[in-house]
Design a protein around this motif. Structure first.
Motif, mmCIF file in Angstrom:
data_model
loop_
_atom_site.group_PDB
_atom_site.id
_atom_site.type_symbol
_atom_site.label_atom_id
_atom_site.label_comp_id
_atom_site.label_asym_id
_atom_site.label_seq_id
_atom_site.Cartn_x
_atom_site.Cartn_y
_atom_site.Cartn_z
ATOM 1 N N VAL A 1 29.313 37.792 51.865
ATOM 2 C CA VAL A 1 30.078 36.816 51.090
ATOM 3 C C VAL A 1 30.154 37.258 49.626
ATOM 4 N N VAL A 2 29.058 37.726 49.081
ATOM 5 C CA VAL A 2 29.042 38.200 47.690
ATOM 6 C C VAL A 2 29.987 39.388 47.532
ATOM 7 N N ARG A 3 29.942 40.325 48.464
ATOM 8 C CA ARG A 3 30.819 41.497 48.412
ATOM 9 C C ARG A 3 32.291 41.076 48.465
ATOM 10 N N GLU A 4 32.611 40.127 49.326
ATOM 11 C CA GLU A 4 33.986 39.646 49.454
ATOM 12 C C GLU A 4 34.456 38.984 48.164
ATOM 13 N N ARG A 5 33.619 38.159 47.555
ATOM 14 C CA ARG A 5 33.979 37.494 46.294
ATOM 15 C C ARG A 5 34.161 38.504 45.167
ATOM 16 N N THR A 6 33.304 39.504 45.127
ATOM 17 C CA THR A 6 33.408 40.533 44.092
ATOM 18 C C THR A 6 34.723 41.291 44.228
ATOM 19 N N GLN A 7 35.065 41.684 45.442
ATOM 20 C CA GLN A 7 36.316 42.410 45.671
ATOM 21 C C GLN A 7 37.524 41.543 45.325
ATOM 22 N N ALA A 8 37.461 40.244 45.646
ATOM 23 C CA ALA A 8 38.564 39.339 45.311
ATOM 24 C C ALA A 8 38.716 39.221 43.794
ATOM 25 N N GLY A 9 37.599 39.141 43.080
ATOM 26 C CA GLY A 9 37.635 39.050 41.622
ATOM 27 C C GLY A 9 38.197 40.316 40.984
ATOM 28 N N LEU A 10 37.793 41.468 41.492
ATOM 29 C CA LEU A 10 38.308 42.737 40.969
ATOM 30 C C LEU A 10 39.807 42.873 41.242
ATOM 31 N N SER A 11 40.232 42.461 42.415
ATOM 32 C CA SER A 11 41.659 42.524 42.747
ATOM 33 C C SER A 11 42.473 41.605 41.847
ATOM 34 N N ALA A 12 41.944 40.415 41.594
ATOM 35 C CA ALA A 12 42.644 39.475 40.712
ATOM 36 C C ALA A 12 42.736 40.029 39.296
ATOM 37 N N ALA A 13 41.681 40.659 38.824
ATOM 38 C CA ALA A 13 41.686 41.242 37.482
ATOM 39 C C ALA A 13 42.698 42.383 37.399
ATOM 40 N N ARG A 14 42.760 43.226 38.430
ATOM 41 C CA ARG A 14 43.733 44.315 38.443
ATOM 42 C C ARG A 14 45.158 43.781 38.436
ATOM 43 N N ALA A 15 45.392 42.674 39.144
ATOM 44 C CA ALA A 15 46.721 42.066 39.182
ATOM 45 C C ALA A 15 47.134 41.575 37.792
ATOM 46 N N LEU A 16 46.161 41.220 36.966
ATOM 47 C CA LEU A 16 46.437 40.775 35.598
ATOM 48 C C LEU A 16 46.498 41.937 34.608
ATOM 49 N N GLY A 17 46.348 43.157 35.121
ATOM 50 C CA GLY A 17 46.444 44.322 34.251
ATOM 51 C C GLY A 17 45.129 44.786 33.668
ATOM 52 N N ARG A 18 44.045 44.212 34.095
ATOM 53 C CA ARG A 18 42.731 44.633 33.591
ATOM 54 C C ARG A 18 42.227 45.796 34.415
ATOM 55 N N ARG A 19 41.412 46.629 33.803
ATOM 56 C CA ARG A 19 40.765 47.694 34.544
ATOM 57 C C ARG A 19 39.326 47.772 34.088
ATOM 58 N N GLY A 20 38.483 48.286 34.936
ATOM 59 C CA GLY A 20 37.071 48.341 34.618
ATOM 60 C C GLY A 20 36.729 49.520 33.740
ATOM 61 N N GLY A 21 35.505 49.544 33.295
ATOM 62 C CA GLY A 21 35.026 50.674 32.516
ATOM 63 C C GLY A 21 35.026 50.418 31.021
ATOM 64 N N ARG A 22 34.494 51.379 30.330
ATOM 65 C CA ARG A 22 34.370 51.298 28.884
ATOM 66 C C ARG A 22 35.717 51.547 28.212
ATOM 67 N N GLN A 23 35.924 50.925 27.071
ATOM 68 C CA GLN A 23 37.140 51.129 26.300
ATOM 69 C C GLN A 23 37.165 52.560 25.766
ATOM 70 N N PRO A 24 38.343 53.193 25.726
ATOM 71 C CA PRO A 24 38.416 54.555 25.192
ATOM 72 C C PRO A 24 38.020 54.600 23.713
ATOM 73 N N LYS A 25 37.358 55.675 23.327
ATOM 74 C CA LYS A 25 36.910 55.833 21.947
ATOM 75 C C LYS A 25 38.085 56.069 21.006
ATOM 76 N N PHE A 26 39.083 56.846 21.468
ATOM 77 C CA PHE A 26 40.213 57.212 20.626
ATOM 78 C C PHE A 26 41.523 56.717 21.209
ATOM 79 N N THR A 27 42.461 56.434 20.308
ATOM 80 C CA THR A 27 43.813 56.089 20.729
ATOM 81 C C THR A 27 44.533 57.376 21.122
ATOM 82 N N PRO A 28 45.652 57.272 21.832
ATOM 83 C CA PRO A 28 46.400 58.493 22.171
ATOM 84 C C PRO A 28 46.833 59.284 20.924
#
Length: 87
Positions: free
Chosen positions: A14-41
């Motif tokens: 159940v925890v795994r399913e909720r985590t995957q649902a939360g990550l999918s919802a965040a991706r749908a909103l344009g969010r991605r995981g990980g640390r912010q890049p140090k430098f701009t392009p």
């Protein structure tokens, strides 16, 4: 004991399913995981230009106040990207 193991396994699923649902919802909103890049392009392009102009990695790292390895990774990523573009 087997019943406790079954409940624990179910709860973990159940925890795994909720985590995957939360990550999918965040991706749908344009969010991605990980640390912010140090430098701009733009900063990355400036670093590459400085290195191509002959400045040393140590020099550039002092200017941007980062470790030499950070500049080396940017240069390596640029080399990899440019060699993959060449047919």
């Amino acid at each position: 004991m087997q019943m406790l193991g079954s409940f624990a396994e179910f709860e973990r699923a159940v925890v795994r399913e909720r985590t995957q649902a939360g990550l999918s919802a965040a991706r749908a909103l344009g969010r991605r995981g990980g640390r912010q890049p140090k430098f701009t392009p733009e900063q990355r392009a400036e670093i590459i230009a400085m290195l191509q102009a002959g400045r040393s990695i140590a020099d550039v790292s002092r200017l941007f106040r980062v470790h030499r390895a950070t500049i080396s990774r940017i240069a390596a990523a640029h080399r990899t990207a440019t060699t993959q573009d060449v047919p």
